[in-house]
Design an enzyme around this catalytic site. Structure first.
Site, mmCIF file in Angstrom:
data_model
loop_
_atom_site.group_PDB
_atom_site.id
_atom_site.type_symbol
_atom_site.label_atom_id
_atom_site.label_comp_id
_atom_site.label_asym_id
_atom_site.label_seq_id
_atom_site.Cartn_x
_atom_site.Cartn_y
_atom_site.Cartn_z
ATOM 1 C CB CYS A 62 -0.882 -0.030 1.246
ATOM 2 S SG CYS A 62 -2.114 1.251 1.340
ATOM 3 C CG HIS A 63 1.467 3.599 -3.476
ATOM 4 N ND1 HIS A 63 0.727 2.645 -4.128
ATOM 5 C CD2 HIS A 63 2.593 3.782 -4.196
ATOM 6 C CE1 HIS A 63 1.384 2.260 -5.212
ATOM 7 N NE2 HIS A 63 2.517 2.927 -5.275
ATOM 8 C CG MET A 98 -5.964 -0.719 -0.124
ATOM 9 S SD MET A 98 -7.300 -1.951 -0.155
ATOM 10 C CE MET A 98 -6.854 -3.000 1.189
ATOM 11 C CG ASP A 113 -9.666 -3.765 23.349
ATOM 12 O OD1 ASP A 113 -9.356 -4.829 23.931
ATOM 13 O OD2 ASP A 113 -9.236 -2.649 23.678
#
Length: 143
Positions: A62-63, A98, A113
């Site tokens: 991923c960039h 992304m 969580d």
């Protein structure tokens, strides 16, 4: 990594979403601010923003691109689900799908969580808790 050096720098936006299913009483705790670990939605927004900024560190191909905006929104669905929507913007040579998906994924994990104490059954399992429907809702590229 894919070579994007020949692409023009343009405005890009991606919107991603996902849903977490929780016990109704857990969702009620979130709404009422009665979660021991703190304000679930505020902490989750910060976690999502941090995740967006770290997408290129987590996804090897991923960039690393300049993020110009991250928005995190929530929708309560019925009495047992929360939808998280993450909007990411940039002016770059490649898109931010992304990054938006990473933000949504971490947001959902952070919610889990923070409330896992209330979701466990007598055996310490999570039979009523799941994450689903993580997807890109839309993407924009303005030349």
């Amino acid at each position: 990594m894919v070579d994007v050096s020949g692409k023009r720098v343009v405005f890009r936006e991606a919107v991603a979403e996902g849903v977490i299913r929780l016990r109704p009483e857990t969702v009620r705790r979130i709404r009422e601010g009665r979660v021991e670990k703190g304000d679930v939605l505020t902490v989750t927004s910060v976690a999502a923003i941090q995740a967006v900024k770290k997408a290129s560190e987590l996804l090897p191909l991923c960039h690393n691109i300049p993020i110009t905006y991250v928005g995190v929104d929530y929708e309560f669905i019925g009495d047992d689900r929360i939808r998280v929507v993450v909007t990411v913007r940039t002016t770059a040579q490649t898109g931010v799908e992304m990054d938006a998906l990473t933000g949504v994924s971490i947001a959902l994990l952070n919610i889990w969580d923070m409330v896992k104490k209330y979701e466990k059954d007598e055996k310490g399992q999570y039979p009523e808790t799941w994450i689903e429907k993580i997807r890109v809702v839309s993407k924009i590229k303005k030349e």
